[in-house]
Scaffold this motif. Structure first.
Motif, PDB file in Angstrom:
ATOM      1  N   MET A  70      40.659  34.570  29.965  1.00  0.00           N
ATOM      2  CA  MET A  70      41.577  34.739  31.088  1.00  0.00           C
ATOM      3  C   MET A  70      41.413  33.662  32.157  1.00  0.00           C
ATOM      4  O   MET A  70      42.011  33.750  33.233  1.00  0.00           O
ATOM      5  CB  MET A  70      41.360  36.123  31.718  1.00  0.00           C
ATOM      6  CG  MET A  70      41.617  37.286  30.783  1.00  0.00           C
ATOM      7  SD  MET A  70      43.311  37.352  30.179  1.00  0.00           S
ATOM      8  CE  MET A  70      44.180  37.729  31.693  1.00  0.00           C
ATOM      9  N   ASP A  85      37.105  35.532  36.318  1.00  0.00           N
ATOM     10  CA  ASP A  85      37.767  35.329  35.027  1.00  0.00           C
ATOM     11  C   ASP A  85      36.901  35.755  33.852  1.00  0.00           C
ATOM     12  O   ASP A  85      37.408  36.244  32.843  1.00  0.00           O
ATOM     13  CB  ASP A  85      38.162  33.853  34.877  1.00  0.00           C
ATOM     14  CG  ASP A  85      39.327  33.474  35.785  1.00  0.00           C
ATOM     15  OD1 ASP A  85      40.003  34.394  36.278  1.00  0.00           O
ATOM     16  OD2 ASP A  85      39.544  32.267  36.003  1.00  0.00           O
ATOM     17  N   TRP A  88      37.060  39.535  33.799  1.00  0.00           N
ATOM     18  CA  TRP A  88      38.411  39.914  33.380  1.00  0.00           C
ATOM     19  C   TRP A  88      38.576  39.732  31.877  1.00  0.00           C
ATOM     20  O   TRP A  88      39.155  40.576  31.194  1.00  0.00           O
ATOM     21  CB  TRP A  88      39.430  39.085  34.149  1.00  0.00           C
ATOM     22  CG  TRP A  88      40.799  39.714  34.209  1.00  0.00           C
ATOM     23  CD1 TRP A  88      41.147  40.979  33.836  1.00  0.00           C
ATOM     24  CD2 TRP A  88      41.998  39.110  34.702  1.00  0.00           C
ATOM     25  NE1 TRP A  88      42.478  41.203  34.048  1.00  0.00           N
ATOM     26  CE2 TRP A  88      43.026  40.079  34.584  1.00  0.00           C
ATOM     27  CE3 TRP A  88      42.301  37.849  35.225  1.00  0.00           C
ATOM     28  CZ2 TRP A  88      44.350  39.804  34.972  1.00  0.00           C
ATOM     29  CZ3 TRP A  88      43.611  37.588  35.615  1.00  0.00           C
ATOM     30  CH2 TRP A  88      44.623  38.555  35.489  1.00  0.00           C
ATOM     31  N   ALA A 190      42.761  44.522  36.954  1.00  0.00           N
ATOM     32  CA  ALA A 190      42.038  43.299  37.277  1.00  0.00           C
ATOM     33  C   ALA A 190      40.717  43.668  37.946  1.00  0.00           C
ATOM     34  O   ALA A 190      40.602  44.727  38.567  1.00  0.00           O
ATOM     35  CB  ALA A 190      42.869  42.420  38.204  1.00  0.00           C
TER      36      ALA A 190
END
Length: 282
Positions: A70, A85, A88, A190
């Motif tokens: 991601m 990220d 995620w 998220a």
């Protein structure tokens, strides 16, 4: 240092019970696939459809990981953004693994319905009929199946259910969740950060719902197969399954007993989704 936040993870009691717990989806699907491999449904004309449904299970059984990255590297990413990220990506991998498996087992379910209940156009209606056929044969009923349906229904409706759910209602909830995803209506969670700027995973509810939806469909397949076997629509090609490591199974009196020898496949269908358990102390 980024840490994945594990608190708040949704784990129903039937998955954490010390005995007779429900197995993880990957173990459940492996045993269900093995059972179907040793059975045959319908006549010669339906055999190709049976094999196709079996192959969807094999595809689900072969699924191990889903890999996602991601990260969005625009050349100016800060350290916290990189941590975000990474977390995620891990969240999405677990969530999507269950959702992909859900799609495969749903395809298998619909394939078995076409073979065993050709006059039923809806899987939920076929499972409702199977439940009625098995209403007086509680010993072939998959343990935890109604608890899974009840838990999943609470996820889909965003509120706990006070009424006992049927296997069919669990499958209906699973299909509704799958439909939301296919049509892009599911929200994508998220990560969040706390006051110390540590990134924590979220999405516990979404991951749990996807996992239990997959399990609900597999339990629906078991009920469908059990009813069809009772009516002669499914024929077992092998009489016994040898349990190399043994298995703890319900004893019919709210307890359990240990089985470490050959077990009839007809009986194994009702317990294949349970954790093997630990053997009794010698």
């Amino acid at each position: 240092m980024t840490t994945t936040h594990t608190e708040g993870a949704c784990l129903p009691s039937y998955r954490t019970a010390p005995t007779l717990a429900l197995a993880a989806p990957e173990d459940h699907i492996r045993e269900l696939t093995d059972w179907v491999e040793h059975a045959s449904g319908g006549g010669a004309a339906e055999q190709a459809s049976w094999e196709n449904a079996y192959r969807w299970l094999r595809l689900a059984q072969g699924l191990r990981t889903v890999t996602l990255d991601m990260s969005y590297d625009d050349g100016g990413m800060c350290a916290a953004g990189g941590d975000f990220d990474v977390v995620w990506s891990e969240m999405m991998e677990e969530w999507q693994l269950h959702l992909v498996r859900l799609g495969y087992v749903r395809a298998a379910l619909e394939g078995f319905v076409r073979v065993l209940y050709p006059d039923c156009t809806q899987p939920v209606a076929a499972i409702e009929r199977a439940e009625r056929q098995l209403s007086h044969r509680t010993y072939v009923w998959p343990m935890h199946s109604r608890a899974v349906a009840q838990h999943l229904t609470g996820h889909v409706r965003n509120q706990p259910s006070d009424t006992a759910a049927s296997v069919a209602s669990g499958v209906a909830a699973a299909m509704a969740l799958h439909r939301q995803t296919v049509h892009g209506l599911a929200g994508i969670p998220a990560p969040i950060d706390d006051v110390d700027a540590k990134i924590h995973a979220t999405g516990h509810e979404e991951i749990c719902a996807a996992r239990e939806a997959t399990t609900a469909v597999m339990l629906g397949i078991q009920v469908l197969l059990a009813a069809a076997m009772n009516e002669g629509g499914v024929v077992l090609l092998d009489e016994d399954k040898y349990l190399f490591d043994g298995r703890l199974i319900p004893d019919g009196a709210d307890g359990s007993r240990w089985v470490d020898e050959e077990m009839p496949y007809s009986e194994y269908l009702a317990v294949l989704h349970l954790e093997p358990g630990e053997p009794p102390e010698l």
